[in-house]
Write an enzyme that holds these catalytic residues in place. Structure first.
Site, PDB file in Angstrom:
ATOM      1  N   HIS A 168       0.817  -1.217   0.000  1.00  0.00           N
ATOM      2  CA  HIS A 168       0.000   0.000   0.000  1.00  0.00           C
ATOM      3  C   HIS A 168       0.850   1.265   0.000  1.00  0.00           C
ATOM      4  O   HIS A 168       0.358   2.335  -0.300  1.00  0.00           O
ATOM      5  CB  HIS A 168      -1.041  -0.012   1.131  1.00  0.00           C
ATOM      6  CG  HIS A 168      -0.542   0.318   2.500  1.00  0.00           C
ATOM      7  ND1 HIS A 168      -0.230  -0.639   3.435  1.00  0.00           N
ATOM      8  CD2 HIS A 168      -0.318   1.502   3.110  1.00  0.00           C
ATOM      9  CE1 HIS A 168       0.155  -0.047   4.546  1.00  0.00           C
ATOM     10  NE2 HIS A 168       0.111   1.248   4.388  1.00  0.00           N
ATOM     11  N   ASP A 215       1.192  -7.666   2.286  1.00  0.00           N
ATOM     12  CA  ASP A 215       1.310  -6.232   2.018  1.00  0.00           C
ATOM     13  C   ASP A 215       2.772  -5.781   1.837  1.00  0.00           C
ATOM     14  O   ASP A 215       3.319  -5.085   2.672  1.00  0.00           O
ATOM     15  CB  ASP A 215       0.650  -5.466   3.170  1.00  0.00           C
ATOM     16  CG  ASP A 215       0.333  -4.026   2.803  1.00  0.00           C
ATOM     17  OD1 ASP A 215       0.871  -3.537   1.798  1.00  0.00           O
ATOM     18  OD2 ASP A 215      -0.444  -3.389   3.536  1.00  0.00           O
ATOM     19  N   SER A 218       3.985   2.283   8.501  1.00  0.00           N
ATOM     20  CA  SER A 218       3.800   1.272   7.467  1.00  0.00           C
ATOM     21  C   SER A 218       5.095   1.061   6.721  1.00  0.00           C
ATOM     22  O   SER A 218       5.745   2.019   6.311  1.00  0.00           O
ATOM     23  CB  SER A 218       2.715   1.697   6.492  1.00  0.00           C
ATOM     24  OG  SER A 218       1.490   1.300   6.979  1.00  0.00           O
TER      25      SER A 218
HETATM   26  N1  ARG Z   1      -4.582   0.619   7.438  1.00  0.00           N
HETATM   27  C1  ARG Z   1      -3.292   0.598   6.852  1.00  0.00           C
HETATM   28  C2  ARG Z   1      -2.613   1.974   7.008  1.00  0.00           C
HETATM   29  O1  ARG Z   1      -3.165   2.878   7.565  1.00  0.00           O
HETATM   30  C3  ARG Z   1      -3.312   0.146   5.442  1.00  0.00           C
HETATM   31  C4  ARG Z   1      -3.962   1.070   4.497  1.00  0.00           C
HETATM   32  C5  ARG Z   1      -3.982   0.658   3.070  1.00  0.00           C
HETATM   33  N2  ARG Z   1      -4.932  -0.380   2.783  1.00  0.00           N
HETATM   34  C6  ARG Z   1      -6.239  -0.158   2.485  1.00  0.00           C
HETATM   35  N3  ARG Z   1      -6.993  -1.211   2.319  1.00  0.00           N
HETATM   36  N4  ARG Z   1      -6.773   1.022   2.358  1.00  0.00           N
HETATM   37  O2  ARG Z   1      -1.856   2.432   6.210  1.00  0.00           O
HETATM   38  N1  ASP Z   2      -1.268   1.420   7.976  1.00  0.00           N
HETATM   39  C1  ASP Z   2      -0.557   2.498   8.628  1.00  0.00           C
HETATM   40  C2  ASP Z   2       0.453   3.178   7.719  1.00  0.00           C
HETATM   41  O1  ASP Z   2       0.295   3.248   6.537  1.00  0.00           O
HETATM   42  C3  ASP Z   2       0.065   2.018   9.883  1.00  0.00           C
HETATM   43  C4  ASP Z   2      -0.833   2.205  11.059  1.00  0.00           C
HETATM   44  O2  ASP Z   2      -1.595   3.169  11.079  1.00  0.00           O
HETATM   45  O3  ASP Z   2      -0.742   1.385  11.955  1.00  0.00           O
HETATM   46  O4  ASP Z   2       1.398   3.788   8.158  1.00  0.00           O
END
Ligand code: ARG
Ligand code: ASP
Length: 722
Positions: free
Chosen positions: A86, A222, A657
């Site tokens: 991502h 990921d 991330s």
């Molecule tokens: N929650 C994770 C973060 O904040 C992954 C985000 C990307 N994935 C998604 N399905 N939107 O970055």
């Molecule tokens: N998914 C988040 C990021 O892209 C990480 C988190 O918020 O835990 O940095």
């Protein structure tokens, strides 16, 4: 009884004077002072110097800022970088088309020649950091007005940064810590030729999609791979075919040893922002007003995007990254509200504030300095909340994946301004035209007009319903007068008459732009729409918000300092500010809710269990199913399966991330990519029972590269520890 009480007192004071595991994002150069003993007690085998040193190569030399908002790490001596899928998503999408659909099919360069160039993508190394608090505050006195204070500080900061990078190609960044109570300087080195090496198909890299996002148990592969290139002297350089793979001072050995409950883990990366020391009023503002309103508007955005994306494969690709961006915070806000409620966070803060206030009031000096703090906060948040809502909501309309046509039209304002200037800067004009033209191309590559049209009508109506009338820009008068309050009719007219609906028309506008075109621009309905919000923002919202934010910053500075005095034996960690930090903890399952306990790891079994060809997010690629059937797991096999993800108690946030997850030896065991839903309120209040970071098990990565992608040659350049 007495013994028990005494034990408790000792236990509490021990607990207070030492930094604890789990909660905390620590400053690398201060580990020696505050954390290393605790880390070693938890099993860590290296020293603080091994993590951060200015005298020799150390782990920090293998960690980078990836792009602008993620972390990445070096995993070979030839500049190979791993980060999340991502995080590389924009680049993967950039190289994708219906014909070469790397989002769907994945991409693997089978040699360095096949790696793909990414204009604009950078990685940033930290060369050194330094506490410069004394220098920054030089000349600052308690008697100064805030304005004077600020100008002294800004002047000092500029001088410090300039001196720090004199005669080098480095970049200096100077950031406040503990809400302007401390300052650190960072000297960075930025590389600009970063090429895409590999990415699994989205059915792996984004497996579970937005359904599983922010959730455990998780089965997302990921990750994506990039390579840093440098010039022949191993120095940063713009892209050139003559560039060569960068030779880093350090790269992480990759460990096949895996993890088990209780194992030490450390996350080394760039957490973006946290708000651990805010007063209860801040939590009230978020949970009662801001989060619910923003959740609502994004629910509608997603409903529209999803419908168009499901109906058309082209639109699905075009809006993939936009949808993910909208969905991500939307879901986090929902989790944050639930988590704070369950933690009873507001009352916890209130109780803390009460004892803080009592402590303040018994001491004259303290009372003079801090006696009114909480009351001031209370008053400020009452007004601030409405402005913050109006500000955030405006952004939801004209900036954050809102009305696309308005945002595009708005970007021409700067061009008009250049033409209106007394002395025309031809060079700046030419440059801006080029930028706009490039942006327009990218814009139309990923644009679907019917979607934007529906989005526009929805957003204008929601704004009207949810934001107080004082903040309604004049475009609503137009809608009411000319279109009898019928938003759809108004939107029809905008999309019929605007110059911003097709690329040729826009190209022509850019190429022929001169004084006369300003009139055309200023009559363009999409431009007018944008400007009405922008004007409102400038005249009514921004000025107030800026002043509130300054007042808040000042209260925060005092409150932070006061909290540190109040709990003088506690070791505080600074809120995240997108600087390099260390979080450490242990691999650990958790109780999610009544009757539900989650294990600490997931495996390939779970991917097969989730497989469902009818649901887009859960379509497992045939090749992976085949490997599973044949049990072709190679050396990545554990108990008849392959480990996929694991959870641990490391305190992380957005920006983390892609961060390396290291074991006690400092070897790479995983790549951080998310947090568990029950714990996303950790940005505001950490709960060791429920806050978990989610990491991709590095063995799954290697399995995919080796067995799934057949790109095993990449493993040859890694240092694999069996
Ligand atoms: N929650 C994770 C973060 O904040 C992954 C985000 C990307 N994935 C998604 N399905 N939107 O970055
Ligand atoms: N998914 C988040 C990021 O892209 C990480 C988190 O918020 O835990 O940095």
């Amino acid at each position: 009884m007495y013994k028990k009480a005494l034990f408790l007192v000792i236990a509490i004071s021990l607990f207070l004077t030492k930094a604890r595991a789990d909660e905390g994002m620590w400053i690398p150069m201060l580990l020696k002072k505050y954390n290393i003993e605790e880390m070693q007690r938890l099993g860590f085998k290296l020293t603080a110097e091994d993590i951060y040193s200015v005298n020799r190569a150390c782990l920090k030399d293998a960690v980078v800022i990836f792009g602008r908002g993620c972390t990445g790490e070096l995993i070979s001596d030839q500049g190979l970088v791993i980060t999340n899928h991502h995080c590389g998503y924009g680049q993967i999408q950039y190289h994708s088309s219906v014909k070469h659909d790397y989002l769907t099919n994945g991409f693997w360069a089978m040699s360095q020649e096949e790696e793909l160039v990414n204009p604009g993508l950078t990685v940033t190394f930290l060369k050194r950091m330094e506490d410069v608090t004394t220098q920054v505050l030089e000349g600052v006195t308690d008697q100064m007005s805030l304005k004077e204070r600020d100008s002294v500080i800004v002047k000092n900061m500029t001088a410090i940064k300039k001196a720090a990078i004199k005669d080098t190609h480095y970049k200096a960044v100077l950031k406040p810590f503990f809400h302007n109570n401390q300052y650190f300087l960072f000297v960075n080195e930025v590389f600009k030729d970063v090429r895409l090496v590999g990415a699994p198909p989205s059915a792996i890299g984004k497996f579970g999609g937005d359904t599983d996002n922010w959730m455990w148990p998780r089965h997302t592969g990921d990750f994506s791979l990039f390579r840093i290139y440098a010039d022949k002297e191993n120095q940063p350089a713009e892209y050139s075919k003559d560039n060569v793979p960068y030779k880093p001072a350090m790269h992480f050995p990759v460990s096949l040893k895996g993890v088990k409950e209780g194992d030490f883990t450390m996350v080394f990366g760039y957490p973006g922002s946290t708000y651990e020391y805010v007063p209860s009023y801040h939590l009230e503002m978020l949970t009662e007003t801001i989060n619910p309103k923003l959740i609502d508007v994004r629910t509608e955005k997603l409903r529209i995007m999803n419908r168009y994306q499901e109906a058309d494969a082209k639109v699905r690709i075009q809006y993939a990254a936009k949808n993910a961006r909208v969905s991500n915070s939307w879901k986090r806000w929902i989790g944050e509200n639930k988590g704070l409620a369950k933690l009873n966070a507001i009352n916890k803060k209130k109780a803390f504030e009460q004892s803080f206030q009592q402590w303040v009031e018994v001491n004259n000096d303290l009372n003079k300095k801090y006696g009114d703090l909480l009351a001031d906060y209370k008053k400020l948040y009452q007004e601030y909340t409405t402005y913050r809502l109006a500000g955030d909501y405006t952004s939801e309309l004209i900036y954050r994946n809102g009305i696309e046509i308005a945002k595009l039209a708005g970007s021409f304002d700067a061009l008009a301004e250049l033409y209106k200037a007394e002395t025309k800067d031809e060079k700046a004009i030419a440059k801006l035209k080029e930028t706009l033209s490039k942006a327009a191309k990218l814009y139309f590559k990923d644009y679907h007009l019917p979607l934007d049209k529906e989005m526009t009508a929805m957003l204008l109506d929601r704004y009207r319903q949810n934001v107080p009338a004082d903040f309604h820009p004049n475009i609503y008068q137009t809608i009411d007068k000319k279109y009898k309050g019928n938003t759809e009719k108004y939107v029809d007219a905008v999309f019929k008459k605007s110059n911003f609906i097709n690329q040729q028309q826009l190209e022509a506008l850019i190429n022929n732009f001169n004084e006369k075109q300003i009139k055309i621009l200023e009559k363009d309905p999409a431009f007018l729409l944008f400007m009405s919000f922008k004007e409102l923002y400038k005249t009514t919202i921004y000025k107030q918000l800026k002043s509130f934010n300054q007042q808040l910053a000042e209260l925060n500075r005092l409150y932070m300092a006061a909290q540190m005095k109040f709990e003088k034996d506690k070791v505080f960690y600074p809120d995240a500010n997108f600087t390099l930090r260390v979080s450490y903890g242990q691999v650990k399952g958790y109780k999610a809710r009544d009757g539900v306990f989650y294990d600490n790891v997931t495996t390939l079994e779970g991917i097969i269990e989730k497989d469902n060809p009818d649901i887009y997010d859960y379509r497992v690629p045939e090749k992976l199913k085949e490997l599973y059937k044949k049990k072709d797991f190679g050396r990545y096999e554990v108990n008849g399966s392959v480990p996929v993800c694991f959870v641990a108690t490391n305190h992380t946030t957005g920006g983390n991330s892609g961060s390396p997850v290291l074991n006690a030896e400092g070897h790479l065991i995983g790549v951080n990519f998310d947090r568990a839903w029950e714990g996303v309120m950790s940005d505001l209040m950490y709960n060791p029972e429920q806050c978990r970071n989610i990491s991709l098990d590095i063995r799954y990565v290697l399995f995919l590269i080796d067995k799934f992608a057949g790109a095993g040659y990449l493993l040859d350049e890694m240092t694999v520890v069996e």
